[in-house]
Structures are given as structure tokens and as C-alpha cells.
Design a protein around this motif. Structure first.
Motif, mmCIF file in Angstrom:
data_model
loop_
_atom_site.group_PDB
_atom_site.id
_atom_site.type_symbol
_atom_site.label_atom_id
_atom_site.label_comp_id
_atom_site.label_asym_id
_atom_site.label_seq_id
_atom_site.Cartn_x
_atom_site.Cartn_y
_atom_site.Cartn_z
ATOM 1 N N PRO A 80 -4.683 4.394 2.452
ATOM 2 C CA PRO A 80 -4.601 4.937 3.809
ATOM 3 C C PRO A 80 -5.283 6.291 3.938
ATOM 4 C CG PRO A 80 -2.537 5.291 2.657
ATOM 5 C CD PRO A 80 -3.404 4.447 1.759
ATOM 6 N N THR A 81 -5.789 6.536 5.128
ATOM 7 C CA THR A 81 -6.333 7.862 5.421
ATOM 8 C C THR A 81 -5.152 8.796 5.684
ATOM 9 O OG1 THR A 81 -6.430 7.478 7.800
ATOM 10 C CG2 THR A 81 -8.376 6.835 6.508
ATOM 11 N N ASP A 82 -5.436 10.087 5.687
ATOM 12 C CA ASP A 82 -4.382 11.052 5.987
ATOM 13 C C ASP A 82 -3.811 10.795 7.376
ATOM 14 O OD1 ASP A 82 -4.823 12.182 3.534
ATOM 15 O OD2 ASP A 82 -5.844 13.969 4.299
ATOM 16 N N ARG A 83 -4.674 10.463 8.334
ATOM 17 C CA ARG A 83 -4.221 10.207 9.707
ATOM 18 C C ARG A 83 -3.301 8.990 9.749
ATOM 19 N NH1 ARG A 83 -4.799 11.756 14.611
ATOM 20 N NH2 ARG A 83 -6.377 13.267 14.090
ATOM 21 N N GLU A 84 -3.664 7.921 9.061
ATOM 22 C CA GLU A 84 -2.811 6.730 9.035
ATOM 23 C C GLU A 84 -1.441 7.048 8.430
ATOM 24 O OE1 GLU A 84 -6.028 3.095 8.518
ATOM 25 O OE2 GLU A 84 -5.420 4.217 6.747
ATOM 26 N N ARG A 85 -1.450 7.855 7.369
ATOM 27 C CA ARG A 85 -0.205 8.223 6.712
ATOM 28 C C ARG A 85 0.685 9.050 7.646
ATOM 29 N NH1 ARG A 85 -2.357 10.544 2.840
ATOM 30 N NH2 ARG A 85 -2.582 8.744 1.497
ATOM 31 N N VAL A 86 0.089 10.000 8.369
ATOM 32 C CA VAL A 86 0.863 10.839 9.287
ATOM 33 C C VAL A 86 1.356 10.023 10.482
ATOM 34 C CG1 VAL A 86 0.727 12.819 10.851
ATOM 35 C CG2 VAL A 86 -0.233 12.986 8.552
ATOM 36 N N GLU A 87 0.526 9.123 10.994
ATOM 37 C CA GLU A 87 0.962 8.269 12.100
ATOM 38 C C GLU A 87 2.147 7.398 11.686
ATOM 39 O OE1 GLU A 87 -2.647 6.278 13.212
ATOM 40 O OE2 GLU A 87 -3.290 7.933 14.501
ATOM 41 N N LYS A 88 2.119 6.878 10.470
ATOM 42 C CA LYS A 88 3.249 6.083 9.982
ATOM 43 C C LYS A 88 4.477 6.963 9.821
ATOM 44 C CE LYS A 88 4.905 2.944 6.431
ATOM 45 N NZ LYS A 88 6.245 3.482 6.471
ATOM 46 N N LEU A 89 4.286 8.182 9.342
ATOM 47 C CA LEU A 89 5.403 9.108 9.210
ATOM 48 C C LEU A 89 6.058 9.357 10.567
ATOM 49 C CD1 LEU A 89 7.123 11.240 7.728
ATOM 50 C CD2 LEU A 89 5.266 12.861 8.190
ATOM 51 N N ILE A 90 5.257 9.568 11.595
ATOM 52 C CA ILE A 90 5.792 9.795 12.940
ATOM 53 C C ILE A 90 6.552 8.553 13.416
ATOM 54 C CG2 ILE A 90 5.151 10.198 15.350
ATOM 55 C CD1 ILE A 90 2.838 11.964 14.200
ATOM 56 N N TYR A 91 5.987 7.388 13.177
ATOM 57 C CA TYR A 91 6.673 6.138 13.543
ATOM 58 C C TYR A 91 8.011 6.026 12.801
ATOM 59 C CZ TYR A 91 7.568 1.200 14.253
ATOM 60 O OH TYR A 91 8.164 0.018 14.579
ATOM 61 N N ASP A 92 8.011 6.343 11.510
ATOM 62 C CA ASP A 92 9.236 6.277 10.717
ATOM 63 C C ASP A 92 10.267 7.299 11.198
ATOM 64 O OD1 ASP A 92 8.130 4.250 9.233
ATOM 65 O OD2 ASP A 92 7.758 5.484 7.447
ATOM 66 N N LEU A 93 9.813 8.485 11.602
ATOM 67 C CA LEU A 93 10.734 9.485 12.139
ATOM 68 C C LEU A 93 11.410 8.968 13.402
ATOM 69 C CD1 LEU A 93 8.582 12.678 11.562
ATOM 70 C CD2 LEU A 93 10.836 12.240 10.554
ATOM 71 N N PHE A 94 10.640 8.297 14.255
ATOM 72 C CA PHE A 94 11.215 7.702 15.457
ATOM 73 C C PHE A 94 12.221 6.624 15.073
ATOM 74 C CE2 PHE A 94 11.186 4.375 18.714
ATOM 75 C CZ PHE A 94 11.651 5.104 19.796
ATOM 76 N N ASP A 95 11.844 5.794 14.105
ATOM 77 C CA ASP A 95 12.722 4.730 13.614
ATOM 78 C C ASP A 95 14.000 5.323 13.005
ATOM 79 O OD1 ASP A 95 13.164 1.982 13.317
ATOM 80 O OD2 ASP A 95 12.359 1.966 11.277
#
Length: 71
Positions: free
Chosen positions: A29-44
Motif C-alpha cells: 500500500p501507498t502511504d495514502r492508502e494506509r492513512v485512508e484505511k486508518l481513517i476508515y478503521d477509526l470510524f469503524d
């Protein structure tokens, strides 16, 4: 820390249930993909949308106070 790896590890260690099942990362994953997933996980995890940060807030250091608020 800007690439989201450390924050993702902290979130995974603090959550008793698996996160991110709906959105998985690619093999490299790119850094952006990793951060976007982190944000999604935070919402989850239960963080309200108005408390979340934008990917560039972390990646480019634009709004670190907002990132700190979530952490």
C-alpha cells in the motif's frame, strides 16, 4: 508516524475486535492508502465523523491538532 503505521498499530492493539474487514490494504500500500484505511478503521472503531482528520492532515502535517484529537 506520517504514514499511519504507528497509529494503525495503536488502534489494533486497543481494539478487542478486528477492524477494517470491509476495506483491506493491497500487498504494497501507498502511504495514502494506509492513512485512508486508518481513517476508515477509526470510524469503524467509533470515532465520530466530525472528529476525523483528512489524509493530508497526517501525510503533509497540515492539521496535527486534529490528528492528536483523534488519538
Amino acid at each position: 508516524m506520517r504514514d499511519g503505521k504507528v497509529l494503525a498499530q495503536v488502534l489494533e492493539a486497543s481494539c478487542p475486535t478486528p477492524l477494517g474487514q470491509a476495506k483491506e490494504l493491497s500487498e504494497n500500500p501507498t502511504d495514502r492508502e494506509r492513512v485512508e484505511k486508518l481513517i476508515y478503521d477509526l470510524f469503524d472503531f467509533g470515532v465520530q465523523p466530525f472528529n476525523l482528520f483528512e489524509p493530508d492532515d497526517l501525510l503533509k502535517g497540515r492539521n496535527i491538532p486534529q490528528v492528536n484529537l483523534v488519538v
